[in-house]
Design an enzyme around this catalytic site. Structure first.
Site, PDB file in Angstrom:
ATOM      1  N   ILE A  61      22.010  42.517   0.031  1.00  7.71           N
ATOM      2  CA  ILE A  61      20.672  42.257   0.571  1.00  7.71           C
ATOM      3  C   ILE A  61      20.694  42.563   2.060  1.00  7.71           C
ATOM      4  O   ILE A  61      21.584  42.089   2.780  1.00  7.71           O
ATOM      5  CB  ILE A  61      20.257  40.780   0.330  1.00  7.71           C
ATOM      6  CG1 ILE A  61      20.319  40.413  -1.163  1.00  7.71           C
ATOM      7  CG2 ILE A  61      18.875  40.515   0.903  1.00  7.71           C
ATOM      8  CD1 ILE A  61      19.392  41.181  -2.074  1.00  7.71           C
TER       9      ILE A  61
ATOM     10  N   SER B  77      21.966  25.371  11.843  1.00  5.34           N
ATOM     11  CA  SER B  77      22.976  24.518  12.497  1.00  5.34           C
ATOM     12  C   SER B  77      23.240  24.922  13.934  1.00  5.34           C
ATOM     13  O   SER B  77      23.617  24.089  14.752  1.00  5.34           O
ATOM     14  CB  SER B  77      24.289  24.519  11.711  1.00  5.34           C
ATOM     15  OG  SER B  77      24.933  25.756  11.798  1.00  5.34           O
TER      16      SER B  77
ATOM     17  N   ASN C 122      20.701  27.689   0.612  1.00  5.29           N
ATOM     18  CA  ASN C 122      20.928  29.071   1.041  1.00  5.29           C
ATOM     19  C   ASN C 122      21.972  29.193   2.161  1.00  5.29           C
ATOM     20  O   ASN C 122      22.585  30.239   2.318  1.00  5.29           O
ATOM     21  CB  ASN C 122      19.576  29.639   1.516  1.00  5.29           C
ATOM     22  CG  ASN C 122      19.726  30.957   2.242  1.00  5.29           C
ATOM     23  OD1 ASN C 122      19.918  31.994   1.618  1.00  5.29           O
ATOM     24  ND2 ASN C 122      19.666  30.925   3.570  1.00  5.29           N
TER      25      ASN C 122
ATOM     26  N   SER D 294      17.014  29.915   9.423  1.00  7.74           N
ATOM     27  CA  SER D 294      16.669  30.460  10.742  1.00  7.74           C
ATOM     28  C   SER D 294      16.806  31.971  10.781  1.00  7.74           C
ATOM     29  O   SER D 294      16.251  32.632  11.651  1.00  7.74           O
ATOM     30  CB  SER D 294      17.592  29.852  11.805  1.00  7.74           C
ATOM     31  OG  SER D 294      18.947  30.053  11.460  1.00  7.74           O
TER      32      SER D 294
ATOM     33  N   ASP E 127      23.853  20.302  10.219  1.00  6.03           N
ATOM     34  CA  ASP E 127      24.956  21.013   9.579  1.00  6.03           C
ATOM     35  C   ASP E 127      25.021  20.551   8.116  1.00  6.03           C
ATOM     36  O   ASP E 127      25.211  19.354   7.853  1.00  6.03           O
ATOM     37  CB  ASP E 127      26.253  20.661  10.324  1.00  6.03           C
ATOM     38  CG  ASP E 127      27.478  21.322   9.719  1.00  6.03           C
ATOM     39  OD1 ASP E 127      27.422  21.753   8.549  1.00  6.03           O
ATOM     40  OD2 ASP E 127      28.505  21.388  10.420  1.00  6.03           O
TER      41      ASP E 127
ATOM     42  N   TYR F  23      35.467  32.509   0.606  1.00  6.97           N
ATOM     43  CA  TYR F  23      34.055  32.712   0.238  1.00  6.97           C
ATOM     44  C   TYR F  23      33.880  32.811  -1.288  1.00  6.97           C
ATOM     45  O   TYR F  23      33.005  32.165  -1.874  1.00  6.97           O
ATOM     46  CB  TYR F  23      33.546  33.985   0.918  1.00  6.97           C
ATOM     47  CG  TYR F  23      32.098  34.315   0.639  1.00  6.97           C
ATOM     48  CD1 TYR F  23      31.074  33.683   1.347  1.00  6.97           C
ATOM     49  CD2 TYR F  23      31.746  35.261  -0.319  1.00  6.97           C
ATOM     50  CE1 TYR F  23      29.738  33.986   1.099  1.00  6.97           C
ATOM     51  CE2 TYR F  23      30.415  35.570  -0.572  1.00  6.97           C
ATOM     52  CZ  TYR F  23      29.412  34.932   0.143  1.00  6.97           C
ATOM     53  OH  TYR F  23      28.100  35.243  -0.106  1.00  6.97           O
TER      54      TYR F  23
ATOM     55  N   ALA G  43      34.369  29.478  -2.931  1.00  9.55           N
ATOM     56  CA  ALA G  43      33.218  28.604  -2.682  1.00  9.55           C
ATOM     57  C   ALA G  43      32.050  28.984  -3.580  1.00  9.55           C
ATOM     58  O   ALA G  43      31.404  28.123  -4.197  1.00  9.55           O
ATOM     59  CB  ALA G  43      32.800  28.683  -1.209  1.00  9.55           C
ATOM     60  N   LYS G  44      31.777  30.275  -3.684  1.00  6.09           N
ATOM     61  CA  LYS G  44      30.626  30.714  -4.491  1.00  6.09           C
ATOM     62  C   LYS G  44      30.889  30.491  -5.994  1.00  6.09           C
ATOM     63  O   LYS G  44      29.963  30.199  -6.752  1.00  6.09           O
ATOM     64  CB  LYS G  44      30.289  32.177  -4.201  1.00  6.09           C
ATOM     65  CG  LYS G  44      29.704  32.405  -2.798  1.00  6.09           C
ATOM     66  CD  LYS G  44      28.370  31.692  -2.607  1.00  6.09           C
ATOM     67  CE  LYS G  44      27.699  32.060  -1.292  1.00  6.09           C
ATOM     68  NZ  LYS G  44      26.429  31.355  -1.061  1.00  6.09           N
TER      69      LYS G  44
ATOM     70  N   GLY H  59      19.709  26.792   6.010  1.00  7.99           N
ATOM     71  CA  GLY H  59      20.039  28.081   6.632  1.00  7.99           C
ATOM     72  C   GLY H  59      18.845  29.013   6.650  1.00  7.99           C
ATOM     73  O   GLY H  59      18.953  30.169   6.234  1.00  7.99           O
TER      74      GLY H  59
HETATM   75  N1  LIG Z   1      23.066  39.200   2.375  1.00  5.69           N
HETATM   76  C1  LIG Z   1      23.666  39.440   1.216  1.00  5.69           C
HETATM   77  O1  LIG Z   1      23.833  40.592   0.794  1.00  5.69           O
HETATM   78  C2  LIG Z   1      24.149  38.297   0.353  1.00  5.69           C
HETATM   79  C3  LIG Z   1      24.756  38.598  -0.874  1.00  5.69           C
HETATM   80  C4  LIG Z   1      25.184  37.545  -1.685  1.00  5.69           C
HETATM   81  C5  LIG Z   1      24.993  36.237  -1.284  1.00  5.69           C
HETATM   82  N2  LIG Z   1      24.404  35.982  -0.074  1.00  5.69           N
HETATM   83  C6  LIG Z   1      24.213  34.572   0.303  1.00  5.69           C
HETATM   84  O2  LIG Z   1      22.881  34.396   0.757  1.00  5.69           O
HETATM   85  C7  LIG Z   1      22.846  33.370   1.752  1.00  5.69           C
HETATM   86  C8  LIG Z   1      22.159  33.885   3.018  1.00  5.69           C
HETATM   87  O3  LIG Z   1      22.860  35.037   3.480  1.00  5.69           O
HETATM   88  P1  LIG Z   1      22.334  35.883   4.730  1.00  5.69           P
HETATM   89  O4  LIG Z   1      22.849  37.255   4.569  1.00  5.69           O
HETATM   90  O5  LIG Z   1      20.878  35.662   4.930  1.00  5.69           O
HETATM   91  O6  LIG Z   1      23.151  35.154   5.917  1.00  5.69           O
HETATM   92  P2  LIG Z   1      22.798  34.964   7.476  1.00  5.69           P
HETATM   93  O7  LIG Z   1      21.788  35.958   7.915  1.00  5.69           O
HETATM   94  O8  LIG Z   1      24.108  34.903   8.178  1.00  5.69           O
HETATM   95  O9  LIG Z   1      22.096  33.518   7.532  1.00  5.69           O
HETATM   96  C9  LIG Z   1      22.836  32.376   7.237  1.00  5.69           C
HETATM   97  C10 LIG Z   1      22.018  31.153   7.556  1.00  5.69           C
HETATM   98  O10 LIG Z   1      22.800  29.989   7.245  1.00  5.69           O
HETATM   99  C11 LIG Z   1      22.792  29.115   8.361  1.00  5.69           C
HETATM  100  N3  LIG Z   1      24.002  28.289   8.373  1.00  5.69           N
HETATM  101  C12 LIG Z   1      25.298  28.675   8.438  1.00  5.69           C
HETATM  102  N4  LIG Z   1      26.107  27.611   8.440  1.00  5.69           N
HETATM  103  C13 LIG Z   1      25.301  26.517   8.374  1.00  5.69           C
HETATM  104  C14 LIG Z   1      25.526  25.120   8.345  1.00  5.69           C
HETATM  105  N5  LIG Z   1      26.783  24.601   8.378  1.00  5.69           N
HETATM  106  N6  LIG Z   1      24.456  24.281   8.269  1.00  5.69           N
HETATM  107  C15 LIG Z   1      23.194  24.757   8.237  1.00  5.69           C
HETATM  108  N7  LIG Z   1      22.916  26.083   8.271  1.00  5.69           N
HETATM  109  C16 LIG Z   1      23.955  26.939   8.334  1.00  5.69           C
HETATM  110  C17 LIG Z   1      22.644  30.023   9.570  1.00  5.69           C
HETATM  111  O11 LIG Z   1      22.103  29.298  10.670  1.00  5.69           O
HETATM  112  P3  LIG Z   1      23.010  28.960  11.976  1.00  5.69           P
HETATM  113  O12 LIG Z   1      23.373  30.275  12.576  1.00  5.69           O
HETATM  114  O13 LIG Z   1      22.108  28.142  12.814  1.00  5.69           O
HETATM  115  O14 LIG Z   1      24.197  28.202  11.477  1.00  5.69           O
HETATM  116  C18 LIG Z   1      21.634  31.038   9.014  1.00  5.69           C
HETATM  117  O15 LIG Z   1      20.324  30.528   9.142  1.00  5.69           O
HETATM  118  C19 LIG Z   1      24.294  32.927   1.967  1.00  5.69           C
HETATM  119  O16 LIG Z   1      24.572  31.814   1.161  1.00  5.69           O
HETATM  120  C20 LIG Z   1      25.082  34.128   1.478  1.00  5.69           C
HETATM  121  O17 LIG Z   1      26.389  33.788   1.065  1.00  5.69           O
HETATM  122  C21 LIG Z   1      23.985  36.980   0.759  1.00  5.69           C
END
Ligand SMILES: NC(=O)c1ccc[n+]([C@@H]2O[C@H](COP(=O)([O-])OP(=O)(O)OC[C@H]3O[C@@H](n4cnc5c(N)ncnc54)[C@H](OP(=O)(O)O)[C@@H]3O)[C@@H](O)[C@H]2O)c1
Length: 248
Positions: free
Chosen positions: A185, A36, A89, A13, A62, A153, A156-157, A11
């Site tokens: 974040i 994905s 991630n 991108s 995926d 969610y 899962a976490k 993930g």
């Molecule tokens: N942002 C926060 O405040 C926060 C807080 C706690 C935890 N987190 C965790 O940190 C991680 C990143 O969060 P983020 O905020 O950066 O999310 P994001 O901007 O939505 O990015 C998620 C990434 O995961 C990819 N992804 C989703 N489903 C996938 C799959 N089946 N296979 C491969 N790639 C997949 C997406 O690519 P595609 O669109 O191509 O699928 C994207 O690159 C996540 O695990 C999230 O739960 C974030």
């Protein structure tokens, strides 16, 4: 075989993963960009990193699909000879109240966040031939404390947090496994989901955090880099990076 450290970030991108990928590339790691669906963002980032490094491979896969993940690791090993570090991630939220949560929404989130972490970690371990590997999982404090409208969610976490401990026991001493638990974040996904482009909402959130700011993906990078780059005694731990928002 690459003489550099090779890191695969699922993930990567967009959001946190994209910043991690670029930051590790700037630190002279060979990097594997995984996504994905978001083809356009992946290509933009690939081109951006290619300007200063040719040690980048882009793989659409995926994380919840065993064959696609295995193929991704095979491609990575064909290209770089090895993978030293995996950051699990990739994640997504599909929120709804418990009573409205459908099997589809439950399954998609569990498959991506938890099963994806299991499959990628196992394929990483199958392919790993070195002595000093790392898996870093990305958890969430709601996997410990829960939250409304996120039963899929949070469950899962919670699983990711426990999976980290099991893997840290089974894969040591060759592979260390830790879990970074981010607070709020600043990514497009989070800002939209919590309506934080609204100034009042944003200010309220900031005021509720002891360090008085929303975190950045760079905050996550600093900790991931420390875990991977230093010869630390850290294994099997939850590492909270949240400005004191939640204290475990
Ligand atoms: N942002 C926060 O405040 C926060 C807080 C706690 C935890 N987190 C965790 O940190 C991680 C990143 O969060 P983020 O905020 O950066 O999310 P994001 O901007 O939505 O990015 C998620 C990434 O995961 C990819 N992804 C989703 N489903 C996938 C799959 N089946 N296979 C491969 N790639 C997949 C997406 O690519 P595609 O669109 O191509 O699928 C994207 O690159 C996540 O695990 C999230 O739960 C974030």
């Amino acid at each position: 075989m690459s003489e550099k450290k090779v890191i695969l970030i699922t993930g990567s991108s967009k959001g946190i993963g994209a910043v991690l990928l670029k930051s590790f590339a700037l630190k002279d790691f060979d990097v594997i960009l995984n996504y994905s669906k978001s083809e356009k963002e992946a290509l933009t980032l690939f081109n951006e990193i290619s300007v200063f490094s040719n040690g980048i491979l882009k793989v659409k896969a995926d994380v919840s699909d065993r064959d696609q993940v295995r193929d991704m690791f095979n491609q990575a090993v064909d290209r770089f000879g090895k993978v030293d570090v995996l950051i699990n991630n990739a994640g997504l939220n599909i929120d709804d109240s418990f009573l409205n949560m459908t099997d589809e929404k439950w399954k998609k989130v569990i498959d991506t966040n938890l099963t994806g972490t299991f499959i990628c970690s196992q394929e990483f371990a199958f392919h790993f031939k070195g002595e000093n590997g790392h898996i870093i999982n990305i958890g969430a404090s709601t996997g410990i404390r829960g939250r409304k409208n996120g039963v899929n969610y949070c469950s899962a976490k919670a699983g990711v947090i426990t999976l980290t401990k099991c893997l840290a026991l089974e894969l040591a001493p060759k592979i260390r496994v830790n879990c970074i638990i981010p607070g709020l974040i600043n990514t497009e996904e989070l800002m939209t989901r919590y309506n934080l482009y609204d100034k009042n909402n944003f200010d309220n959130k900031v005021n509720s955090i002891p360090l008085q700011r929303i975190g950045t993906p760079e905050d996550i990078f600093k900790v991931a880099y420390f875990i991977i780059n230093e010869d630390t005694y850290i294994n099997g731990q939850n590492i909270f990076v949240n400005g004191g928002d939640y204290m475990g």
